[in-house]
Write an enzyme that holds these catalytic residues in place. Structure first.
Site, PDB file in Angstrom:
ATOM      1  N   LYS A   1      74.792 -74.556  28.984  1.00 46.95           N
ATOM      2  CA  LYS A   1      73.551 -75.052  28.366  1.00 46.95           C
ATOM      3  C   LYS A   1      72.505 -75.143  29.475  1.00 46.95           C
ATOM      4  O   LYS A   1      72.263 -76.208  30.040  1.00 46.95           O
ATOM      5  CB  LYS A   1      73.767 -76.409  27.692  1.00 46.95           C
ATOM      6  CG  LYS A   1      72.509 -76.926  26.979  1.00 46.95           C
ATOM      7  CD  LYS A   1      72.846 -78.022  25.958  1.00 46.95           C
ATOM      8  CE  LYS A   1      71.562 -78.701  25.447  1.00 46.95           C
ATOM      9  NZ  LYS A   1      71.806 -79.604  24.312  1.00 46.95           N
TER      10      LYS A   1
ATOM     11  N   GLU B   1      70.542 -79.467  33.735  1.00 43.54           N
ATOM     12  CA  GLU B   1      69.168 -79.218  33.294  1.00 43.54           C
ATOM     13  C   GLU B   1      68.219 -79.285  34.483  1.00 43.54           C
ATOM     14  O   GLU B   1      68.136 -80.306  35.168  1.00 43.54           O
ATOM     15  CB  GLU B   1      68.723 -80.241  32.241  1.00 43.54           C
ATOM     16  CG  GLU B   1      67.227 -80.110  31.905  1.00 43.54           C
ATOM     17  CD  GLU B   1      66.773 -80.926  30.709  1.00 43.54           C
ATOM     18  OE1 GLU B   1      67.614 -81.623  30.102  1.00 43.54           O
ATOM     19  OE2 GLU B   1      65.571 -80.861  30.385  1.00 43.54           O
TER      20      GLU B   1
ATOM     21  N   SER C   1      70.786 -74.677  21.784  1.00 41.19           N
ATOM     22  CA  SER C   1      71.381 -75.989  21.569  1.00 41.19           C
ATOM     23  C   SER C   1      70.190 -76.937  21.651  1.00 41.19           C
ATOM     24  O   SER C   1      69.873 -77.472  22.707  1.00 41.19           O
ATOM     25  CB  SER C   1      72.421 -76.331  22.643  1.00 41.19           C
ATOM     26  OG  SER C   1      72.844 -77.672  22.469  1.00 41.19           O
TER      27      SER C   1
END
Lengths: 356, 403
Positions: B273, B233, B342
């Site tokens: 992700k 992230e 997600s």
């Protein structure tokens, strides 16, 4: 991150154009030494006029250029003219074919390895590219070479060649030329197709990492990889198998931003090269890039035989060339149904430990 | 059936982890003077099936990843650690007890019809072993809902020594054993979240560590039958422009993919992700959903090989509506991978508020969850029309957010 330089829009447009489905590249960039071997095989003297005549035969073959989106030149040829005085770049330009130029200066041995090489040509490359751009070239090509054997390709060979390709690509883009990135893994050897796939995956992963590190704009590049096949000394497999392994390998390594993948033929016969390409395009799977050709031997072999260096054979030779060009054009659409047998079309063009 | 797949099926039937080890041949050993003696030759395990990777789970991993990446569906991230879950509960005046955590998670997993829009749910370890008040294990509830259970396997972020005040993610110790246990319990995918901070650099050290940790985790997860969700992230915190975010993201993802390849991870059996490419939270210039889509798709096209089946975006502090609008903008034309969501906060925020801890509100809260999931399902198909949503506009950004 990708460097968006002053030529960015043009590079993107050129790459996309070369990767138009239905068309592909004629690799006519054999060095003087290599073209000499070709000419020798048909008993033709290796002089400039003969080299010029052969290329003119190809570039003026009626109907053939419809299936050709780009032609890679050797430096001498970039500055040559047709018999009527028209520069070759203009002959191509009239047929909407993009001229390209080989810019590497050959391979050099990497000390401490088992005969592995790196490719040379970075010195003064920027200036040379700028000159080629002035002369009408809009894309370039640089061939890195790797081989499969016990211990090869070594991490050093992979790294050195990936870095070399990335550096070249960056310099090209700075000077308005779309770089064709060619990491050829030679077909020589007894290895099976699984081995070829594993090595090709590792090599392409390293190539794209280096391209990223050097801020190369992927949308303005083309890839010229080997197909994934068994080694030359291993049993052959069907085109559908080559297609499955090759496309799987590309799906695992080539980002969709790359507009076109133009395969090298690397010693496959003319017919093999077309059948394999066709099978790939017939596959029902994710293929976000154009899958096309950049063939040298696999486009010219039967043409050369038909010509034999004789003026009276030009028409027949040009027909032979059209047959191969058209067949490969159809193969990029998955629509190739097999060409009428021409002399030499199924002949293997493999030369062991081939030096370009 | 290929030997590897047959063995994997047999392994599942007996509950044992029978592995076909795809060994590397000597030709891949480092150096040129590799010993050729008979003794060393005997130690090299012969290749059983050259195409067998991922501990023999290759086919199952492909199927699981494909199932999660199915059209119109995405992931419900509900793997908040106990401490983080505590913050959620505190925001609605509830004490952070196991009973309250259990009650909240039960509300989520039993929401009727959730499986139509949710293909996978990421659980925290405690939750993986919890049951409903009637005693039905949560994993069974999820399976009956047609939702694949997943498990957070990282052990959290800690300061990265020698960096510019950056973090790294722990969790590799004993990871293989834990993954095997989670698989036995019913988990079929895993998740590992590391972070990159743009205001702090990021330093090359932080990027290298983040990517390598993810690659090691991914290889271990696949070896134990779990599809790894790969999550580096890039934090929203900062004043940086969207161009700066793209620059960092391109570098991070190039590094991630290189290390995944070096660890022989099978790309058909992973999910990504990523954070969307947006300006920093404190940047002067905001970006429209179309701009976020343009930049994010540019990143994906430049970095993600088509063999990766699904890209499930994190919301990272965007409001519920923003997260849906941005996802919708990215799905206006076909992509070579499933582009989906997600989401944790962006799916749960309104739900949490509506529930407030009151059993009487459970029904309405569940409906709110399914509703939010449905809107994101539409966004995944590029069909979201943008309803009038008031509370859903609330920014969920928390400066310096620790998960």
């Amino acid at each position: 991150m990708a460097h968006v330089g002053k030529y960015a829009d043009e590079l993107i447009a050129t790459a996309k154009k070369i990767a138009t489905p239905g068309r592909g590249i004629l690799a006519a960039d054999e060095s003087t030494g290599t073209i000499g071997k070709r000419l020798a095989s048909i008993n033709v003297e290796n002089v400039e006029s003969n080299r010029r005549a052969l290329r003119e035969l190809l570039f003026t073959a009626p109907g053939a250029l419809e299936y050709i989106s780009g032609v890679i030149f050797f430096e001498e040829t970039l500055y040559q003219k047709a018999a009527d005085g028209k520069p070759f770049v203009d002959v191509l330009g009239d047929a909407d074919v993009v001229p390209g130029i080989k810019v590497d200066t050959g391979v050099a041995i990497l000390a401490g390895t088992d005969g592995e090489t790196t490719t040379q040509g970075h010195d003064g490359l920027g200036a040379r590219c700028a000159n080629y751009y002035q002369a009408g070239a809009r894309f370039a090509k640089w061939r890195a070479v790797l081989k499969i054997s016990d211990g090869c390709p070594s991490p050093l060979a992979i790294q050195a060649n990936a870095e070399g390709l990335a550096r070249y690509a960056s310099i090209c883009q700075e000077n308005g030329l779309v770089p064709i990135v060619e990491p050829e893994i030679l077909i020589d050897g007894p290895h099976d197709i699984e081995k070829s796939a594993a090595v090709t995956e590792k090599v392409l992963a390293a190539v794209y990492k280096s391209l990223s590190d050097h801020h190369v704009l992927l949308e303005g590049t083309l890839l010229k990889p080997n197909m994934v096949t068994p080694g030359s000394d291993a049993p052959k497999v069907a085109p559908e198998v080559v297609a499955k392994y090759t496309v799987r390998t590309l799906q695992r390594t080539v980002p969709p931003a790359v507009p076109g993948i133009m395969f090298l033929s690397g010693g496959q016969s003319e017919e093999e090269a077309t059948l394999n390409l066709n099978a790939m395009n017939a596959l029902d799977t994710k293929k976000p890039w154009t899958l096309s050709f950049s063939y040298g031997r696999a486009l010219q072999a039967s043409t050369l035989k038909a010509w034999g260096g004789k003026v009276e054979n030009v028409e027949a030779a040009q027909k032979a060339f059209l047959t191969r060009a058209k067949g490969n054009g159809e193969a990029t659409l998955g629509k190739y149904t097999g060409a009428p047998a021409a002399e030499g079309a199924s002949e293997s063009l493999h030369v062991k430990d081939y030096k370009y | 059936m290929a030997p590897a797949a047959a063995a994997a099926v047999a392994a599942h039937a007996t509950g044992m982890s029978l592995k076909i080890v795809p060994s590397l041949g000597k030709s891949e050993f480092v150096g040129t003077h590799v010993a050729q003696s008979a003794a060393s030759a005997a130690r090299v395990v012969p290749r059983a099936n050259l195409s067998a990777r991922a501990g023999g789970y290759e086919e199952e991993l492909r199927q699981t990843a494909k199932t999660i990446a199915s059209t119109g569906r995405g992931i419900l991230a509900m793997d908040e650690s106990n401490a983080t879950c505590g913050k959620r509960l505190a925001s609605i005046g509830l004490e952070n007890t196991e009973a309250n955590r259990q009650a909240y998670r039960q509300l989520l997993v039993t929401a009727p019809g959730l499986g139509q829009y949710i293909s996978g749910a990421i659980l925290f370890e405690e939750t993986l072993y919890q049951s409903t008040l009637d005693g039905k294990p949560f994993v069974n509830v999820l399976q009956d809902q047609n939702i694949v259970p997943g498990i957070k396997v990282d052990k959290g972020l800690v300061p990265l020594a020698g960096s510019n005040d950056e973090s790294w993610c722990q969790g590799l110790d004993g990871l293989s054993t834990r993954c095997a246990e989670y698989y036995k319990q019913g988990a079929r995918f895993a998740k590992w979240r590391t972070v990159i901070s743009i205001p702090n650099g990021p330093s090359q050290l932080a990027v290298t560590e983040a990517a390598w940790g993810l690659a090691r985790y991914a290889a271990v997860a696949q070896d134990n039958g779990l599809v790894p969700i790969v999550e580096p992230e890039i934090l929203l915190d900062g004043e940086h422009t969207i161009d700066r975010t793209l620059e960092v993201a391109e570098h991070v993802w190039a590094t991630v993919f290189k290390y995944l390849a070096e660890n022989n991870v099978m790309f058909e059996g992973i999910l990504l992700k990523p954070s969307m490419v947006t300006p920093g939270a404190e940047a002067k210039e905001r970006a429209t959903p179309e701009e976020v889509a343009e930049y994010t798709l540019k990143l994906l096209r430049r970095r993600v090989p088509p063999s990766v089946p699904g890209i499930m975006f994190l919301s990272g502090g965007q409001s519920e509506v923003e997260a849906t609008l941005n996802l919708n903008a990215m799905n206006q034309s076909p992509n070579p991978w499933h582009v989906s969501f997600s989401y944790a906060r962006a799916l749960q925020n309104s739900v949490l508020k509506m529930w407030g801890g009151e059993p009487a509100n459970a029904d309405a809260a569940q409906k709110a969850l399914v509703y939010r999931a449905k809107l994101n399902s539409l966004a995944q198909q590029g069909k979201y029309e943008g309803e009038g949503e008031t509370g859903a506009q609330e920014s969920l950004f928390v400066k310096g957010y620790t998960y």
